[in-house]
Every structure is written in structure tokens, then in C-alpha cells.
Design a protein around this motif. Structure first.
Motif, PDB file in Angstrom:
ATOM      1  N   THR A  48     -22.828  92.807  39.768  1.00  0.00           N
ATOM      2  CA  THR A  48     -22.862  92.000  38.551  1.00  0.00           C
ATOM      3  C   THR A  48     -24.248  92.121  37.934  1.00  0.00           C
ATOM      4  O   THR A  48     -25.204  92.472  38.614  1.00  0.00           O
ATOM      5  CB  THR A  48     -22.581  90.501  38.834  1.00  0.00           C
ATOM      6  OG1 THR A  48     -23.572  90.008  39.737  1.00  0.00           O
ATOM      7  CG2 THR A  48     -21.203  90.289  39.426  1.00  0.00           C
ATOM      8  N   ALA A  49     -24.344  91.829  36.644  1.00  0.00           N
ATOM      9  CA  ALA A  49     -25.644  91.872  35.972  1.00  0.00           C
ATOM     10  C   ALA A  49     -26.460  90.657  36.392  1.00  0.00           C
ATOM     11  O   ALA A  49     -25.902  89.641  36.815  1.00  0.00           O
ATOM     12  CB  ALA A  49     -25.443  91.872  34.463  1.00  0.00           C
ATOM     13  N   MET A  50     -27.777  90.763  36.273  1.00  0.00           N
ATOM     14  CA  MET A  50     -28.680  89.664  36.626  1.00  0.00           C
ATOM     15  C   MET A  50     -28.432  89.180  38.056  1.00  0.00           C
ATOM     16  O   MET A  50     -28.257  87.995  38.310  1.00  0.00           O
ATOM     17  CB  MET A  50     -28.524  88.495  35.647  1.00  0.00           C
ATOM     18  CG  MET A  50     -28.776  88.852  34.197  1.00  0.00           C
ATOM     19  SD  MET A  50     -30.487  89.285  33.860  1.00  0.00           S
ATOM     20  CE  MET A  50     -31.195  87.667  33.710  1.00  0.00           C
ATOM     21  N   ASN A  51     -28.363  90.116  39.007  1.00  0.00           N
ATOM     22  CA  ASN A  51     -28.036  89.755  40.390  1.00  0.00           C
ATOM     23  C   ASN A  51     -29.200  89.912  41.354  1.00  0.00           C
ATOM     24  O   ASN A  51     -29.023  89.813  42.548  1.00  0.00           O
ATOM     25  CB  ASN A  51     -26.846  90.573  40.880  1.00  0.00           C
ATOM     26  CG  ASN A  51     -27.161  92.045  41.008  1.00  0.00           C
ATOM     27  OD1 ASN A  51     -28.102  92.536  40.416  1.00  0.00           O
ATOM     28  ND2 ASN A  51     -26.369  92.748  41.774  1.00  0.00           N
ATOM     29  N   LYS A  52     -30.409  90.155  40.848  1.00  0.00           N
ATOM     30  CA  LYS A  52     -31.567  90.351  41.709  1.00  0.00           C
ATOM     31  C   LYS A  52     -32.446  89.099  41.644  1.00  0.00           C
ATOM     32  O   LYS A  52     -33.031  88.800  40.616  1.00  0.00           O
ATOM     33  CB  LYS A  52     -32.383  91.567  41.262  1.00  0.00           C
ATOM     34  CG  LYS A  52     -31.571  92.839  41.028  1.00  0.00           C
ATOM     35  CD  LYS A  52     -31.289  93.566  42.306  1.00  0.00           C
ATOM     36  CE  LYS A  52     -30.738  94.958  42.102  1.00  0.00           C
ATOM     37  NZ  LYS A  52     -29.570  95.089  41.275  1.00  0.00           N
ATOM     38  N   LYS A  69     -37.376  83.893  40.052  1.00  0.00           N
ATOM     39  CA  LYS A  69     -36.789  84.486  38.846  1.00  0.00           C
ATOM     40  C   LYS A  69     -35.555  85.293  39.224  1.00  0.00           C
ATOM     41  O   LYS A  69     -35.481  85.865  40.309  1.00  0.00           O
ATOM     42  CB  LYS A  69     -37.783  85.429  38.144  1.00  0.00           C
ATOM     43  CG  LYS A  69     -39.084  84.786  37.725  1.00  0.00           C
ATOM     44  CD  LYS A  69     -38.925  83.938  36.500  1.00  0.00           C
ATOM     45  CE  LYS A  69     -40.257  83.332  36.106  1.00  0.00           C
ATOM     46  NZ  LYS A  69     -40.136  82.213  35.218  1.00  0.00           N
ATOM     47  N   THR A  70     -34.583  85.373  38.313  1.00  0.00           N
ATOM     48  CA  THR A  70     -33.395  86.198  38.505  1.00  0.00           C
ATOM     49  C   THR A  70     -33.341  87.209  37.364  1.00  0.00           C
ATOM     50  O   THR A  70     -33.370  86.821  36.196  1.00  0.00           O
ATOM     51  CB  THR A  70     -32.120  85.328  38.507  1.00  0.00           C
ATOM     52  OG1 THR A  70     -32.270  84.309  39.494  1.00  0.00           O
ATOM     53  CG2 THR A  70     -30.889  86.159  38.826  1.00  0.00           C
ATOM     54  N   CYS A  71     -33.270  88.505  37.718  1.00  0.00           N
ATOM     55  CA  CYS A  71     -33.323  89.576  36.713  1.00  0.00           C
ATOM     56  C   CYS A  71     -32.364  90.710  37.077  1.00  0.00           C
ATOM     57  O   CYS A  71     -31.698  90.665  38.102  1.00  0.00           O
ATOM     58  CB  CYS A  71     -34.738  90.139  36.621  1.00  0.00           C
ATOM     59  SG  CYS A  71     -35.941  88.933  36.108  1.00  0.00           S
ATOM     60  N   GLU A  75     -38.216  95.057  40.021  1.00  0.00           N
ATOM     61  CA  GLU A  75     -39.501  95.308  39.367  1.00  0.00           C
ATOM     62  C   GLU A  75     -39.735  94.304  38.235  1.00  0.00           C
ATOM     63  O   GLU A  75     -40.823  93.734  38.104  1.00  0.00           O
ATOM     64  CB  GLU A  75     -39.567  96.739  38.821  1.00  0.00           C
ATOM     65  CG  GLU A  75     -39.705  97.811  39.882  1.00  0.00           C
ATOM     66  CD  GLU A  75     -38.381  98.228  40.522  1.00  0.00           C
ATOM     67  OE1 GLU A  75     -38.400  99.084  41.401  1.00  0.00           O
ATOM     68  OE2 GLU A  75     -37.313  97.688  40.171  1.00  0.00           O
ATOM     69  N   GLU A  76     -38.687  94.081  37.440  1.00  0.00           N
ATOM     70  CA  GLU A  76     -38.778  93.118  36.337  1.00  0.00           C
ATOM     71  C   GLU A  76     -39.024  91.709  36.889  1.00  0.00           C
ATOM     72  O   GLU A  76     -39.850  90.959  36.378  1.00  0.00           O
ATOM     73  CB  GLU A  76     -37.468  93.152  35.539  1.00  0.00           C
ATOM     74  CG  GLU A  76     -37.455  92.275  34.310  1.00  0.00           C
ATOM     75  CD  GLU A  76     -36.090  92.254  33.625  1.00  0.00           C
ATOM     76  OE1 GLU A  76     -35.957  91.500  32.660  1.00  0.00           O
ATOM     77  OE2 GLU A  76     -35.161  92.966  34.065  1.00  0.00           O
ATOM     78  N   GLY A  77     -38.321  91.371  37.967  1.00  0.00           N
ATOM     79  CA  GLY A  77     -38.484  90.062  38.604  1.00  0.00           C
ATOM     80  C   GLY A  77     -39.889  89.856  39.134  1.00  0.00           C
ATOM     81  O   GLY A  77     -40.477  88.789  38.966  1.00  0.00           O
ATOM     82  N   ILE A  78     -40.444  90.899  39.768  1.00  0.00           N
ATOM     83  CA  ILE A  78     -41.810  90.822  40.303  1.00  0.00           C
ATOM     84  C   ILE A  78     -42.805  90.612  39.166  1.00  0.00           C
ATOM     85  O   ILE A  78     -43.703  89.777  39.249  1.00  0.00           O
ATOM     86  CB  ILE A  78     -42.161  92.095  41.109  1.00  0.00           C
ATOM     87  CG1 ILE A  78     -41.364  92.157  42.412  1.00  0.00           C
ATOM     88  CG2 ILE A  78     -43.656  92.170  41.403  1.00  0.00           C
ATOM     89  CD1 ILE A  78     -41.679  91.064  43.406  1.00  0.00           C
ATOM     90  N   ASP A  79     -42.638  91.377  38.071  1.00  0.00           N
ATOM     91  CA  ASP A  79     -43.532  91.228  36.915  1.00  0.00           C
ATOM     92  C   ASP A  79     -43.525  89.790  36.399  1.00  0.00           C
ATOM     93  O   ASP A  79     -44.578  89.196  36.170  1.00  0.00           O
ATOM     94  CB  ASP A  79     -43.119  92.178  35.785  1.00  0.00           C
ATOM     95  CG  ASP A  79     -43.636  93.579  35.987  1.00  0.00           C
ATOM     96  OD1 ASP A  79     -44.600  93.757  36.750  1.00  0.00           O
ATOM     97  OD2 ASP A  79     -43.073  94.509  35.367  1.00  0.00           O
ATOM     98  N   LEU A  80     -42.323  89.226  36.215  1.00  0.00           N
ATOM     99  CA  LEU A  80     -42.207  87.867  35.693  1.00  0.00           C
ATOM    100  C   LEU A  80     -42.784  86.839  36.664  1.00  0.00           C
ATOM    101  O   LEU A  80     -43.471  85.901  36.260  1.00  0.00           O
ATOM    102  CB  LEU A  80     -40.737  87.533  35.389  1.00  0.00           C
ATOM    103  CG  LEU A  80     -40.093  88.317  34.243  1.00  0.00           C
ATOM    104  CD1 LEU A  80     -38.604  88.012  34.154  1.00  0.00           C
ATOM    105  CD2 LEU A  80     -40.770  87.985  32.918  1.00  0.00           C
TER     106      LEU A  80
END
Length: 99
Positions: A48-52, A69-71, A75-80
Motif C-alpha cells: 500500500t502507499a504511505m506504508n513506511k 513519520k509515515t511516508c 529515505e523521505e521519512g528519515i529526512d522529515l
């Protein structure tokens, strides 16, 4: 500073771990007295999307700061998470200065 990475329901690649270490080390520029940084990576409902789900817990003297955060990607989650943590560390540092 001690960096711990936990991956739940999957194995983190070396490339991902290196990325996390690089980002986590930048937190020391915001606050020098960081004891440990715990990064928890979790896959929720595969396919599913947004599952990390990425959570970042930073232990500083006398306190523990936490961001989650959920992304779409880790990598995007770590950045946020790192960006949010920098803000929290700045506020915490300011609070210490005022005491």
C-alpha cells in the motif's frame, strides 16, 4: 554519539543504513550532548502507499525526544524526522539556556 537502527518486518540494506548514519550525525550540529539516536523502521501493510513508518528517538541528558513519520520511502521519512528533530533540539537547547 551512538546510533542504533532497528528494522521491523524487513532487512535494511547497507545503503539505507549508511544514509541513516549520515543524516543522524548531522543532528550533532544542532545539539552537541546527544547520547544515543535510535532509528526504528517499520513496514506497515505491505503493497500500500504511505506504508513506511520511521521513528527517531534521541536521548539527551535529562530527556528523550521523539519523532514519528509515515511516508512512501524510508529515505523521505528519515529526512522529515531529522528536520523535525532539529527543531525539537533547538527548542530544548533554548529551554536549557533559559534555566
Amino acid at each position: 554519539m551512538d546510533i542504533k537502527i532497528k528494522s521491523i518486518h524487513f532487512d535494511a540494506t547497507e545503503k539505507l543504513q549508511a544514509f541513516i548514519n549520515k543524516k543522524a550525525e548531522k543532528l550533532e550540529k544542532s545539539f552537541e550532548d546527544i547520547n544515543t539516536v535510535e532509528v526504528q523502521l517499520k513496514v506497515v501493510k505491505p503493497a500500500t502507499a504511505m506504508n513506511k513508518e520511521t521513528s527517531l528517538s534521541v536521548t539527551v541528558p535529562g530527556n528523550t525526544l521523539f519523532v514519528e513519520k509515515t511516508c512512501d520511502t524510508f529515505e523521505e521519512g528519515i529526512d522529515l524526522c531529522v528536520d523535525s528533530m532539529k527543531v525539537q533540539l533547538a527548542k530544548y537547547k533554548e529551554k536549557l539556556r533559559n534555566k
